[in-house]
Scaffold this motif. Structure first.
Motif, PDB file in Angstrom:
ATOM      1  N   ARG A 149     -15.025  13.393  -6.110  1.00 58.49           N
ATOM      2  CA  ARG A 149     -15.465  15.042  -5.553  1.00 58.49           C
ATOM      3  C   ARG A 149     -14.494  15.387  -4.310  1.00 58.49           C
ATOM      4  O   ARG A 149     -14.275  16.408  -4.376  1.00 58.49           O
ATOM      5  CB  ARG A 149     -16.952  14.821  -4.964  1.00 58.49           C
ATOM      6  N   THR A 150     -13.927  14.484  -3.492  1.00 61.47           N
ATOM      7  CA  THR A 150     -13.245  14.686  -2.500  1.00 61.47           C
ATOM      8  C   THR A 150     -11.749  14.602  -2.581  1.00 61.47           C
ATOM      9  O   THR A 150     -11.390  13.210  -3.459  1.00 61.47           O
ATOM     10  CB  THR A 150     -13.718  14.126  -1.148  1.00 61.47           C
ATOM     11  N   GLY A 151     -10.958  15.306  -2.311  1.00 62.65           N
ATOM     12  CA  GLY A 151      -9.333  15.010  -2.522  1.00 62.65           C
ATOM     13  C   GLY A 151      -8.906  14.767  -1.239  1.00 62.65           C
ATOM     14  O   GLY A 151      -9.644  14.197  -0.258  1.00 62.65           O
ATOM     15  N   GLY A 152      -7.709  14.438  -1.174  1.00 60.62           N
ATOM     16  CA  GLY A 152      -6.842  13.960   0.201  1.00 60.62           C
ATOM     17  C   GLY A 152      -5.874  12.919  -0.026  1.00 60.62           C
ATOM     18  O   GLY A 152      -5.379  12.456  -1.236  1.00 60.62           O
ATOM     19  N   ILE A 153      -5.510  12.135   0.995  1.00 60.75           N
ATOM     20  CA  ILE A 153      -4.611  11.260   0.906  1.00 60.75           C
ATOM     21  C   ILE A 153      -5.395   9.755   0.796  1.00 60.75           C
ATOM     22  O   ILE A 153      -6.242   9.726   1.554  1.00 60.75           O
ATOM     23  CB  ILE A 153      -3.611  11.176   2.150  1.00 60.75           C
TER      24      ILE A 153
ATOM     25  N   LEU B  82       0.945  -1.245   0.010  1.00 63.47           N
ATOM     26  CA  LEU B  82       0.071   0.000  -0.188  1.00 63.47           C
ATOM     27  C   LEU B  82       0.793   1.345  -0.009  1.00 63.47           C
ATOM     28  O   LEU B  82       1.878   1.261   0.750  1.00 63.47           O
ATOM     29  CB  LEU B  82      -0.790  -0.034   1.223  1.00 63.47           C
ATOM     30  N   VAL B  83       0.613   2.329  -0.879  1.00 61.96           N
ATOM     31  CA  VAL B  83       1.210   3.601  -0.706  1.00 61.96           C
ATOM     32  C   VAL B  83       0.054   4.473  -0.617  1.00 61.96           C
ATOM     33  O   VAL B  83      -1.100   4.404  -1.206  1.00 61.96           O
ATOM     34  CB  VAL B  83       2.042   3.783  -2.241  1.00 61.96           C
ATOM     35  N   LYS B  84       0.670   5.829  -0.249  1.00 60.16           N
ATOM     36  CA  LYS B  84      -0.195   6.877  -0.157  1.00 60.16           C
ATOM     37  C   LYS B  84      -0.140   7.807  -1.155  1.00 60.16           C
ATOM     38  O   LYS B  84       0.782   8.216  -1.931  1.00 60.16           O
ATOM     39  CB  LYS B  84       0.013   7.508   1.123  1.00 60.16           C
ATOM     40  N   ARG B  85      -1.187   8.254  -1.924  1.00 61.88           N
ATOM     41  CA  ARG B  85      -1.391   9.117  -3.186  1.00 61.88           C
ATOM     42  C   ARG B  85      -2.172  10.357  -2.627  1.00 61.88           C
ATOM     43  O   ARG B  85      -3.098  10.135  -2.056  1.00 61.88           O
ATOM     44  CB  ARG B  85      -2.123   8.488  -4.358  1.00 61.88           C
ATOM     45  N   HIS B  86      -1.474  11.503  -2.810  1.00 65.96           N
ATOM     46  CA  HIS B  86      -2.157  12.681  -2.625  1.00 65.96           C
ATOM     47  C   HIS B  86      -2.997  13.101  -3.945  1.00 65.96           C
ATOM     48  O   HIS B  86      -2.260  13.512  -4.845  1.00 65.96           O
ATOM     49  CB  HIS B  86      -1.243  13.756  -2.271  1.00 65.96           C
ATOM     50  N   THR B  87      -4.187  13.044  -3.644  1.00 58.96           N
ATOM     51  CA  THR B  87      -5.033  13.417  -4.814  1.00 58.96           C
ATOM     52  C   THR B  87      -5.740  14.657  -4.755  1.00 58.96           C
ATOM     53  O   THR B  87      -6.026  15.167  -3.662  1.00 58.96           O
ATOM     54  CB  THR B  87      -6.025  12.251  -4.889  1.00 58.96           C
ATOM     55  N   ARG B  88      -6.137  15.466  -5.903  1.00 59.74           N
ATOM     56  CA  ARG B  88      -6.928  16.737  -5.704  1.00 59.74           C
ATOM     57  C   ARG B  88      -8.394  16.287  -6.264  1.00 59.74           C
ATOM     58  O   ARG B  88      -8.376  15.384  -6.936  1.00 59.74           O
ATOM     59  CB  ARG B  88      -6.150  17.785  -6.392  1.00 59.74           C
ATOM     60  N   PRO B  89      -9.220  17.122  -5.947  1.00 60.38           N
ATOM     61  CA  PRO B  89     -10.557  16.870  -6.314  1.00 60.38           C
ATOM     62  C   PRO B  89     -10.913  17.050  -7.670  1.00 60.38           C
ATOM     63  O   PRO B  89     -10.334  17.736  -8.403  1.00 60.38           O
ATOM     64  CB  PRO B  89     -11.309  17.910  -5.511  1.00 60.38           C
ATOM     65  N   SER B  90     -11.714  16.259  -8.190  1.00 65.28           N
ATOM     66  CA  SER B  90     -11.797  15.960  -9.653  1.00 65.28           C
ATOM     67  C   SER B  90     -13.278  15.783  -9.971  1.00 65.28           C
ATOM     68  O   SER B  90     -14.165  15.551  -8.972  1.00 65.28           O
ATOM     69  CB  SER B  90     -11.107  15.028 -10.545  1.00 65.28           C
ATOM     70  N   GLN B  91     -13.817  15.853 -11.202  1.00 68.11           N
ATOM     71  CA  GLN B  91     -15.253  15.682 -11.263  1.00 68.11           C
ATOM     72  C   GLN B  91     -15.721  14.021 -11.196  1.00 68.11           C
ATOM     73  O   GLN B  91     -16.733  13.873 -10.544  1.00 68.11           O
ATOM     74  CB  GLN B  91     -15.677  15.800 -12.933  1.00 68.11           C
ATOM     75  N   LYS B  92     -14.686  13.224 -11.418  1.00 61.11           N
ATOM     76  CA  LYS B  92     -15.038  11.911 -10.951  1.00 61.11           C
ATOM     77  C   LYS B  92     -14.853  11.781  -9.503  1.00 61.11           C
ATOM     78  O   LYS B  92     -15.908  10.951  -8.977  1.00 61.11           O
ATOM     79  CB  LYS B  92     -14.102  10.831 -11.792  1.00 61.11           C
TER      80      LYS B  92
END
Length: 112
Positions: free
Chosen positions: A56-60, A44-54
């Motif tokens: 809705r919420t961003g985060g780790i 398991l790895v942690k990815r920092h994602t930003r919100p997109s249309q697909k």
């Protein structure tokens, strides 16, 4: 062509930091170009994602990273251990995967 490891198979990690008693899991995705398998709840790895249309919420977000296919072995249901596999051709022309140790035919989706 019949692949030695397919999605839905149970595999055992033989090398790397995931190699332990908990180093087993189900294959959820395969990347044949890069030679990687993605095993559920392993590496398991942690990815920092930003919100997109697909999404809705961003985060780790925690998700699985790829493990080289050379580092995993298919688990034989009869031996209950990770074993190498051979591809055998049956009399009716079908190709099946079989355990190299005990010769047990391993289930393949579509050929079960």
């Amino acid at each position: 062509m019949l692949a030695r490891i397919r999605r839905g198979d149970t595999v055992e990690v033989r090398k790397g930091k995931e190699r332990s008693d908990h180093g087993r899991g189900e294959v959820i995705r395969i990347d044949p170009k890069r030679g990687l398998v993605f095993v559920a709840k392993l590496r398991l790895v942690k990815r920092h994602t930003r919100p997109s249309q697909k999404q809705r919420t961003g985060g780790i977000v925690e998700r699985e990273a790829g493990i080289p296919v050379a580092n995993v072995l298919l688990v034989c249901p009869k031996c209950a251990r990770g074993r190498r596999t051979h591809i055998k051709t049956l009399d009716d022309g079908r190709k099946v995967r079989s355990c190299a140790s005990c010769g047990e035919h391993l289930a393949t989706k579509g050929n079960e």
